[in-house]
Design a protein around this motif. Structure first.
Motif, PDB file in Angstrom:
ATOM      1  N   ASN A  29      41.319 -59.648 -47.938  1.00  0.00           N
ATOM      2  CA  ASN A  29      40.288 -58.619 -47.975  1.00  0.00           C
ATOM      3  C   ASN A  29      40.330 -57.873 -49.309  1.00  0.00           C
ATOM      4  O   ASN A  29      41.368 -57.310 -49.698  1.00  0.00           O
ATOM      5  CB  ASN A  29      40.519 -57.644 -46.807  1.00  0.00           C
ATOM      6  N   CYS A  30      39.225 -57.855 -50.030  1.00  0.00           N
ATOM      7  CA  CYS A  30      39.116 -57.174 -51.333  1.00  0.00           C
ATOM      8  C   CYS A  30      40.140 -57.677 -52.348  1.00  0.00           C
ATOM      9  O   CYS A  30      40.515 -56.961 -53.278  1.00  0.00           O
ATOM     10  CB  CYS A  30      39.240 -55.659 -51.176  1.00  0.00           C
ATOM     11  N   ASN A  31      40.630 -58.902 -52.134  1.00  0.00           N
ATOM     12  CA  ASN A  31      41.654 -59.502 -53.005  1.00  0.00           C
ATOM     13  C   ASN A  31      42.901 -58.620 -53.120  1.00  0.00           C
ATOM     14  O   ASN A  31      43.557 -58.552 -54.155  1.00  0.00           O
ATOM     15  CB  ASN A  31      41.097 -59.794 -54.411  1.00  0.00           C
ATOM     16  N   THR A  32      43.254 -57.949 -52.030  1.00  0.00           N
ATOM     17  CA  THR A  32      44.430 -57.089 -52.046  1.00  0.00           C
ATOM     18  C   THR A  32      45.736 -57.890 -52.096  1.00  0.00           C
ATOM     19  O   THR A  32      46.779 -57.353 -52.512  1.00  0.00           O
ATOM     20  CB  THR A  32      44.454 -56.188 -50.804  1.00  0.00           C
ATOM     21  N   GLN A  33      45.707 -59.166 -51.633  1.00  0.00           N
ATOM     22  CA  GLN A  33      46.904 -60.015 -51.632  1.00  0.00           C
ATOM     23  C   GLN A  33      48.118 -59.245 -51.084  1.00  0.00           C
ATOM     24  O   GLN A  33      49.132 -59.062 -51.773  1.00  0.00           O
ATOM     25  CB  GLN A  33      47.188 -60.534 -53.054  1.00  0.00           C
ATOM     26  N   PRO A  34      48.036 -58.791 -49.831  1.00  0.00           N
ATOM     27  CA  PRO A  34      49.048 -57.862 -49.319  1.00  0.00           C
ATOM     28  C   PRO A  34      50.350 -58.489 -48.828  1.00  0.00           C
ATOM     29  O   PRO A  34      51.243 -57.777 -48.372  1.00  0.00           O
ATOM     30  CB  PRO A  34      48.314 -57.199 -48.152  1.00  0.00           C
ATOM     31  N   TRP A  35      50.461 -59.807 -48.893  1.00  0.00           N
ATOM     32  CA  TRP A  35      51.672 -60.444 -48.369  1.00  0.00           C
ATOM     33  C   TRP A  35      52.900 -60.083 -49.216  1.00  0.00           C
ATOM     34  O   TRP A  35      52.883 -60.086 -50.434  1.00  0.00           O
ATOM     35  CB  TRP A  35      51.489 -61.960 -48.305  1.00  0.00           C
ATOM     36  N   ASN A  36      53.965 -59.754 -48.518  1.00  0.00           N
ATOM     37  CA  ASN A  36      55.254 -59.460 -49.133  1.00  0.00           C
ATOM     38  C   ASN A  36      56.251 -60.358 -48.414  1.00  0.00           C
ATOM     39  O   ASN A  36      56.656 -60.086 -47.283  1.00  0.00           O
ATOM     40  CB  ASN A  36      55.596 -57.975 -48.964  1.00  0.00           C
ATOM     41  N   VAL A  37      56.628 -61.442 -49.072  1.00  0.00           N
ATOM     42  CA  VAL A  37      57.338 -62.537 -48.407  1.00  0.00           C
ATOM     43  C   VAL A  37      58.789 -62.623 -48.885  1.00  0.00           C
ATOM     44  O   VAL A  37      59.050 -62.593 -50.085  1.00  0.00           O
ATOM     45  CB  VAL A  37      56.621 -63.881 -48.671  1.00  0.00           C
ATOM     46  N   HIS A  38      59.695 -62.719 -47.933  1.00  0.00           N
ATOM     47  CA  HIS A  38      61.120 -62.859 -48.254  1.00  0.00           C
ATOM     48  C   HIS A  38      61.626 -64.160 -47.651  1.00  0.00           C
ATOM     49  O   HIS A  38      61.615 -64.331 -46.426  1.00  0.00           O
ATOM     50  CB  HIS A  38      61.908 -61.663 -47.708  1.00  0.00           C
ATOM     51  N   VAL A  39      62.051 -65.082 -48.503  1.00  0.00           N
ATOM     52  CA  VAL A  39      62.549 -66.382 -48.072  1.00  0.00           C
ATOM     53  C   VAL A  39      64.077 -66.344 -48.034  1.00  0.00           C
ATOM     54  O   VAL A  39      64.718 -65.948 -49.013  1.00  0.00           O
ATOM     55  CB  VAL A  39      62.071 -67.499 -49.022  1.00  0.00           C
ATOM     56  N   VAL A  40      64.630 -66.729 -46.900  1.00  0.00           N
ATOM     57  CA  VAL A  40      66.092 -66.708 -46.744  1.00  0.00           C
ATOM     58  C   VAL A  40      66.611 -68.124 -46.500  1.00  0.00           C
ATOM     59  O   VAL A  40      65.966 -68.942 -45.849  1.00  0.00           O
ATOM     60  CB  VAL A  40      66.535 -65.782 -45.598  1.00  0.00           C
ATOM     61  N   SER A  41      67.785 -68.381 -47.051  1.00  0.00           N
ATOM     62  CA  SER A  41      68.442 -69.677 -46.903  1.00  0.00           C
ATOM     63  C   SER A  41      69.955 -69.430 -46.864  1.00  0.00           C
ATOM     64  O   SER A  41      70.413 -68.298 -47.080  1.00  0.00           O
ATOM     65  CB  SER A  41      68.113 -70.592 -48.093  1.00  0.00           C
ATOM     66  N   GLY A  42      70.709 -70.476 -46.587  1.00  0.00           N
ATOM     67  CA  GLY A  42      72.168 -70.414 -46.689  1.00  0.00           C
ATOM     68  C   GLY A  42      72.818 -69.299 -45.893  1.00  0.00           C
ATOM     69  O   GLY A  42      72.439 -69.029 -44.747  1.00  0.00           O
TER      70      GLY A  42
END
Length: 226
Positions: free
Chosen positions: A44-57
């Motif tokens: 929406n409105c190009n807000t790009q609101p994703w805040n992604v945390h990738v976990v491994s190990g």
């Protein structure tokens, strides 16, 4: 050698919610390819609101232990509500049919509460996947539109995994311990945890790998006008 990428129609039909993974991790290059694909999701409105945390190990393993301990102590802290009791009519029926098909594939009876609880806890073990992505979002207004943006990001992420020969599963349950996950990953309280995605290579020998959840005919969901 570069792995061939599936055509779009194959990708959307082959994507399934995988509940058994091999321990083999994706390489950093493979992870970046999927993340780059997902970054082109609409919002929406190009807000790009994703805040992604990738976990491994070890980070992933410690989170698994913490979520299980928290759950067994009855200390769930979801940022958003969830209850099967909120479903009604055919929506509730389909949710129960999904669970029945899964447990039947594992040979677990409906009244086997101990075995069902053991399988429930596998959610927090990421179904043995080598990676998991936690999808956080800022809070705007009633959060409906930003949550839909996160959903579109997640679909792009899942389709990229499938197209490249990997697998994933979006898990509402991974959002049930938002407080300890925020603390462990250093995420600000300004961000809410919607859900997580476990991902990696599918274990195609697992009983659940044979499951294909049915889809409604298009005419059941769509009305054409004009």
């Amino acid at each position: 050698m570069t792995t061939p990428i599936l055509a779009f129609d194959e990708t959307v039909r082959q994507r399934v919610s995988t509940r058994a993974f091999l321990p083999t991790p994706l390489t950093d290059e493979q992870l970046q390819e999927v993340l780059q694909d997902a970054q082109y999701s609409p919002s929406n409105c190009n807000t790009q609101p994703w805040n992604v945390h990738v976990v491994s190990g070890e980070t992933k393993n410690k989170l698994a232990q913490a979520m299980i301990a928290n759950d067994l102590a009855g200390k769930q802290t979801p940022d958003f509500s969830f209850s099967y009791d909120d479903f009604f009519g055919d929506y509730y029926t389909r949710s129960q049919d999904q669970a029945r098909l899964y447990y039947d594939s594992l040979g677990i009876a409906r009244d086997d509460k101990d075995k069902r609880h053991e399988m429930y806890l596998k959610n927090y073990q990421f179904f043995n996947a080598p990676h998991a992505a936690f999808l956080f979002m800022p809070s705007f207004g009633d959060n409906i539109r930003v949550a839909s943006d996160i959903g579109m990001y997640a679909q792009s992420f899942l389709l990229s995994l499938t197209a490249r020969g990997y697998a994933g599963i979006p898990q509402t349950l991974l959002g049930f311990h938002a407080d300890i996950i925020r603390a462990a990953l250093g995420v600000s309280d300004d961000y809410r945890l919607l859900f997580g995605i476990s991902f990696g290579y599918a274990d195609t020998t697992a009983p659940s790998a044979k499951i294909r959840q049915p889809r409604l005919p298009v005419a059941t969901s769509v009305r054409m006008h004009g």
